[in-house]
Write a protein that holds these residues in place. Structure first.
Motif, PDB file in Angstrom:
ATOM      1  N   SER A  68       0.826  -1.218   0.000  1.00 30.69           N
ATOM      2  CA  SER A  68       0.000   0.000   0.000  1.00 30.69           C
ATOM      3  C   SER A  68       0.852   1.257   0.000  1.00 30.69           C
ATOM      4  O   SER A  68       0.450   2.290  -0.541  1.00 30.69           O
ATOM      5  CB  SER A  68      -0.922   0.011   1.228  1.00 30.69           C
ATOM      6  OG  SER A  68      -1.846  -1.046   1.172  1.00 30.69           O
ATOM      7  N   ASN A  69       2.017   1.171   0.602  1.00 29.51           N
ATOM      8  CA  ASN A  69       2.901   2.340   0.710  1.00 29.51           C
ATOM      9  C   ASN A  69       4.225   2.113  -0.026  1.00 29.51           C
ATOM     10  O   ASN A  69       5.258   2.648   0.372  1.00 29.51           O
ATOM     11  CB  ASN A  69       3.171   2.640   2.188  1.00 29.51           C
ATOM     12  CG  ASN A  69       1.899   2.902   2.965  1.00 29.51           C
ATOM     13  OD1 ASN A  69       1.279   3.945   2.832  1.00 29.51           O
ATOM     14  ND2 ASN A  69       1.498   1.939   3.783  1.00 29.51           N
ATOM     15  N   LEU A  70       4.164   1.352  -1.099  1.00 31.74           N
ATOM     16  CA  LEU A  70       5.397   0.948  -1.778  1.00 31.74           C
ATOM     17  C   LEU A  70       6.194   2.133  -2.297  1.00 31.74           C
ATOM     18  O   LEU A  70       7.421   2.068  -2.410  1.00 31.74           O
ATOM     19  CB  LEU A  70       5.064  -0.005  -2.934  1.00 31.74           C
ATOM     20  CG  LEU A  70       6.170  -0.931  -3.417  1.00 31.74           C
ATOM     21  CD1 LEU A  70       6.712  -1.781  -2.275  1.00 31.74           C
ATOM     22  CD2 LEU A  70       5.665  -1.820  -4.544  1.00 31.74           C
ATOM     23  N   GLU A  99       2.064  -7.620 -14.882  1.00 33.81           N
ATOM     24  CA  GLU A  99       0.718  -8.104 -14.552  1.00 33.81           C
ATOM     25  C   GLU A  99       0.249  -7.475 -13.246  1.00 33.81           C
ATOM     26  O   GLU A  99       1.047  -7.198 -12.351  1.00 33.81           O
ATOM     27  CB  GLU A  99       0.748  -9.630 -14.419  1.00 33.81           C
ATOM     28  CG  GLU A  99       1.018 -10.349 -15.734  1.00 33.81           C
ATOM     29  CD  GLU A  99       1.573 -11.743 -15.527  1.00 33.81           C
ATOM     30  OE1 GLU A  99       0.977 -12.691 -16.055  1.00 33.81           O
ATOM     31  OE2 GLU A  99       2.606 -11.867 -14.862  1.00 33.81           O
ATOM     32  N   GLY A 100      -1.070  -7.281 -13.148  1.00 30.08           N
ATOM     33  CA  GLY A 100      -1.637  -6.740 -11.925  1.00 30.08           C
ATOM     34  C   GLY A 100      -1.647  -7.787 -10.813  1.00 30.08           C
ATOM     35  O   GLY A 100      -1.198  -8.924 -11.000  1.00 30.08           O
ATOM     36  N   PHE A 101      -2.143  -7.413  -9.654  1.00 22.48           N
ATOM     37  CA  PHE A 101      -2.199  -8.326  -8.515  1.00 22.48           C
ATOM     38  C   PHE A 101      -2.947  -9.601  -8.887  1.00 22.48           C
ATOM     39  O   PHE A 101      -4.011  -9.563  -9.496  1.00 22.48           O
ATOM     40  CB  PHE A 101      -2.875  -7.644  -7.328  1.00 22.48           C
ATOM     41  CG  PHE A 101      -2.158  -6.403  -6.867  1.00 22.48           C
ATOM     42  CD1 PHE A 101      -0.923  -6.480  -6.238  1.00 22.48           C
ATOM     43  CD2 PHE A 101      -2.705  -5.138  -7.091  1.00 22.48           C
ATOM     44  CE1 PHE A 101      -0.252  -5.344  -5.829  1.00 22.48           C
ATOM     45  CE2 PHE A 101      -2.043  -3.991  -6.677  1.00 22.48           C
ATOM     46  CZ  PHE A 101      -0.820  -4.094  -6.042  1.00 22.48           C
ATOM     47  N   MET A 114      -6.738  -4.319  -3.553  1.00 20.81           N
ATOM     48  CA  MET A 114      -5.331  -3.965  -3.417  1.00 20.81           C
ATOM     49  C   MET A 114      -4.987  -2.760  -4.285  1.00 20.81           C
ATOM     50  O   MET A 114      -4.103  -1.975  -3.955  1.00 20.81           O
ATOM     51  CB  MET A 114      -4.438  -5.148  -3.785  1.00 20.81           C
ATOM     52  CG  MET A 114      -4.506  -6.297  -2.795  1.00 20.81           C
ATOM     53  SD  MET A 114      -3.096  -7.422  -2.900  1.00 20.81           S
ATOM     54  CE  MET A 114      -1.812  -6.440  -2.156  1.00 20.81           C
ATOM     55  N   VAL A 115      -5.680  -2.608  -5.428  1.00 21.31           N
ATOM     56  CA  VAL A 115      -5.444  -1.451  -6.293  1.00 21.31           C
ATOM     57  C   VAL A 115      -5.966  -0.185  -5.638  1.00 21.31           C
ATOM     58  O   VAL A 115      -5.269   0.829  -5.561  1.00 21.31           O
ATOM     59  CB  VAL A 115      -6.109  -1.660  -7.673  1.00 21.31           C
ATOM     60  CG1 VAL A 115      -6.056  -0.365  -8.492  1.00 21.31           C
ATOM     61  CG2 VAL A 115      -5.405  -2.788  -8.430  1.00 21.31           C
ATOM     62  N   THR A 116      -7.200  -0.236  -5.175  1.00 20.39           N
ATOM     63  CA  THR A 116      -7.793   0.954  -4.556  1.00 20.39           C
ATOM     64  C   THR A 116      -7.101   1.321  -3.234  1.00 20.39           C
ATOM     65  O   THR A 116      -7.157   2.467  -2.805  1.00 20.39           O
ATOM     66  CB  THR A 116      -9.295   0.737  -4.291  1.00 20.39           C
ATOM     67  OG1 THR A 116      -9.471  -0.422  -3.463  1.00 20.39           O
ATOM     68  CG2 THR A 116     -10.034   0.519  -5.606  1.00 20.39           C
ATOM     69  N   GLY A 117      -6.405   0.357  -2.643  1.00 24.93           N
ATOM     70  CA  GLY A 117      -5.718   0.620  -1.383  1.00 24.93           C
ATOM     71  C   GLY A 117      -4.321   1.181  -1.546  1.00 24.93           C
ATOM     72  O   GLY A 117      -3.642   1.459  -0.555  1.00 24.93           O
ATOM     73  N   TRP A 177      -0.280   5.005  -4.745  1.00 27.40           N
ATOM     74  CA  TRP A 177       0.648   5.211  -5.859  1.00 27.40           C
ATOM     75  C   TRP A 177       0.124   4.673  -7.184  1.00 27.40           C
ATOM     76  O   TRP A 177       0.797   4.770  -8.215  1.00 27.40           O
ATOM     77  CB  TRP A 177       2.010   4.569  -5.541  1.00 27.40           C
ATOM     78  CG  TRP A 177       1.940   3.140  -5.088  1.00 27.40           C
ATOM     79  CD1 TRP A 177       1.684   2.693  -3.828  1.00 27.40           C
ATOM     80  CD2 TRP A 177       2.154   1.972  -5.904  1.00 27.40           C
ATOM     81  NE1 TRP A 177       1.704   1.320  -3.798  1.00 27.40           N
ATOM     82  CE2 TRP A 177       2.007   0.851  -5.051  1.00 27.40           C
ATOM     83  CE3 TRP A 177       2.459   1.765  -7.242  1.00 27.40           C
ATOM     84  CZ2 TRP A 177       2.131  -0.457  -5.501  1.00 27.40           C
ATOM     85  CZ3 TRP A 177       2.591   0.471  -7.708  1.00 27.40           C
ATOM     86  CH2 TRP A 177       2.435  -0.628  -6.834  1.00 27.40           C
ATOM     87  N   ILE A 178      -1.090   4.109  -7.148  1.00 28.67           N
ATOM     88  CA  ILE A 178      -1.709   3.579  -8.360  1.00 28.67           C
ATOM     89  C   ILE A 178      -2.929   4.409  -8.734  1.00 28.67           C
ATOM     90  O   ILE A 178      -3.772   4.704  -7.881  1.00 28.67           O
ATOM     91  CB  ILE A 178      -2.125   2.104  -8.180  1.00 28.67           C
ATOM     92  CG1 ILE A 178      -0.907   1.235  -7.879  1.00 28.67           C
ATOM     93  CG2 ILE A 178      -2.827   1.588  -9.430  1.00 28.67           C
ATOM     94  CD1 ILE A 178      -1.256  -0.232  -7.638  1.00 28.67           C
ATOM     95  N   SER A 179      -3.038   4.789  -9.997  1.00 33.80           N
ATOM     96  CA  SER A 179      -4.204   5.511 -10.491  1.00 33.80           C
ATOM     97  C   SER A 179      -4.988   4.624 -11.448  1.00 33.80           C
ATOM     98  O   SER A 179      -4.419   3.839 -12.180  1.00 33.80           O
ATOM     99  CB  SER A 179      -3.775   6.775 -11.228  1.00 33.80           C
ATOM    100  OG  SER A 179      -3.075   7.652 -10.361  1.00 33.80           O
TER     101      SER A 179
END
Length: 451
Positions: free
Chosen positions: A100-102, A400-402, A443-446, A449-451
């Motif tokens: 989440s805070n990568l 690839e995504g999660f 995991m994306v919405t959390g 750093w990801i839009s």
């Protein structure tokens, strides 16, 4: 926070005698380029099993446990079994909190990044591995390797062999040749160097200082932004663009074109840019899929506000499929460098895509290497990405995504694009194929750093 850690050199179990591998021009030009990536696992594998597996796998990949040496300015891999650098650490955090805070996590916590130290090649390891164990029971594996030893394809051959060793299974043997230079030359015999432009640019001494200064200035205040595209979003994009040109386009054709037009739409400062797509040319030139080394090169397609996204995607497809031109470009590069070396050195060359003379979005797609299929016992990665200090602007990595759902495109943006990349108009254009009904992974919405 690291509760415990240790470092050690790990060598191959089976090693008969020292030998050297002559490197290609591509290997030589990548001597200043370490690469790092990170794998995240929901479950862990015990450290002793991982260590034993590494020792077994290194027996088939002796160059990874060796060192770089220069002889008369020619680069060699000295397979001397001095070992790779291995460490493990126990962390208090949960993997979900780390991811989440990568963007704010110190990268050295997860990866032991190799340094660019040309004067210490002969004493420095070519591969480092860090295994992290987390409070939640998960695991991370951070890998950093010297690009001169091989590309991502080469690393994945090793990772699969390592996993096979841990699982007590046989693995495909890599193709290791005594002279990568001669090996590649054999495939370039029928090329026509005069019919293509070299893939590098040569600089005089003063020009070189200015070029590196320009690159350093451009890299000083860059920021990496990541953008997630769901499976449904990608399917709509591919169908729309393919139907528009009346031809089946690959997902890579579509996403590379879409990203280029999105940056122009955002006001990147130029009405047209170049799109550089890194291709693995083993299959294109008939090389073995198990050949170890750097068998990659960029192909280019133009992208402008005067053309549509589907037209750009079609140009990308044509460039990627033009094996004859790629062959000639590789031969042209070898010929060009050989001519200039009569009065200069390798340090006077820069890849065209990194020269900063023209805005070039250089994209590498790592989503088709089987990174999420590697399993150490019951531990399989659910996420993988390049990870580290990538500062050069306009570099783009696709993974690839999660859990293998969708893709994640990460772009290193210059300072004047930081704000634009967060604007609603840019995000809306970027996700024009996203439907309101699309449900994004938690995991994306959390991840901020990801839009």
């Amino acid at each position: 926070m690291i509760m415990d850690s240790n470092k050690q050199f790990v060598c191959a179990d089976l090693f008969d005698q020292n030998f050297q591998i002559e490197c290609t021009l591509g290997d030589r030009l990548l001597t200043r380029t370490p690469v790092s990536c990170i794998f995240f696992f929901a479950k862990a594998c015990d450290c002793s099993s991982l260590l034993l597996g590494i020792k077994t796998a290194l027996s088939d990949f002796p160059f990874l446990a060796g060192r770089l040496v220069l002889k008369s300015d020619q680069l060699f891999l000295d397979c001397n079994n001095q070992g790779i650098l291995f460490s493990s650490a126990i962390h208090e955090e949960r993997i979900a909190d780390i991811i989440s805070n990568l963007d704010s996590v110190p990268s050295a916590m997860l990866v032991d990044h190799l340094k660019n130290e040309p004067d210490k090649y002969s004493t420095r390891p070519l591969l480092s591995i860090v295994v992290g164990y987390f409070e939640c029971g998960g695991m991370s594996i951070g890998v950093s390797w010297h690009h001169s030893v091989g590309d991502m394809h080469t690393l994945m051959l090793f990772m699969k062999a390592w996993a096979a060793a841990v699982n007590h299974r046989a693995s495909d043997k890599p193709l290791i040749v005594g002279s990568r230079k001669e090996f590649l030359s054999g495939f370039l015999l029928g090329a026509d160097p005069a019919s293509a432009a070299p893939l590098v640019r040569h600089y005089g001494r003063l020009q070189l200082v200015k070029a590196y200064g320009k690159l350093a200035f451009a890299s000083a205040r860059t920021q990496q932004r990541s953008f997630y595209f769901s499976t449904h979003e990608l399917r709509r994009m591919r169908v729309d663009l393919s139907e528009s040109v009346g031809r089946e386009l690959s997902l890579n054709d579509c996403i590379c074109a879409h990203l280029g037009h999105a940056l122009i739409h955002a006001g990147c400062g130029q009405p047209s840019i170049d799109l550089g797509i890194t291709v693995n040319y083993r299959k294109r030139l008939g090389l073995s899929a198990f050949a170890c080394g750097n068998f990659i090169a960029p192909v280019f397609a133009s992208c402008s506000s005067d053309s549509s996204t589907c037209e750009t995607a079609l140009r990308i497809q044509s460039a990627c499929r033009d094996s004859a031109y790629l062959l000639n470009a590789l031969a042209a590069t070898v010929s060009f460098v050989a001519g200039k070396l009569k009065t200069g050195s390798y340090e006077q060359f820069l890849p065209i895509a990194l020269s900063q003379d023209r805005l070039t979005l250089l994209t590498t797609n790592w989503s088709r290497f089987g990174a999420l299929e590697i399993a150490f016992g019951n531990a399989s990665p659910f996420f993988f990405m390049p990870f580290g200090h990538y500062k050069i602007p306009w570099l783009c990595g696709i993974v690839e995504g999660f859990h293998g759902q969708g893709i994640l495109a990460s772009i290193v943006l210059p300072h004047d694009m930081h704000g634009e990349a967060k604007q609603a108009d840019f995000i809306s254009y970027l996700h024009k194929y996203r439907a309101l009904s699309d449900e994004l992974p938690a995991m994306v919405t959390g991840c901020s750093w990801i839009s």
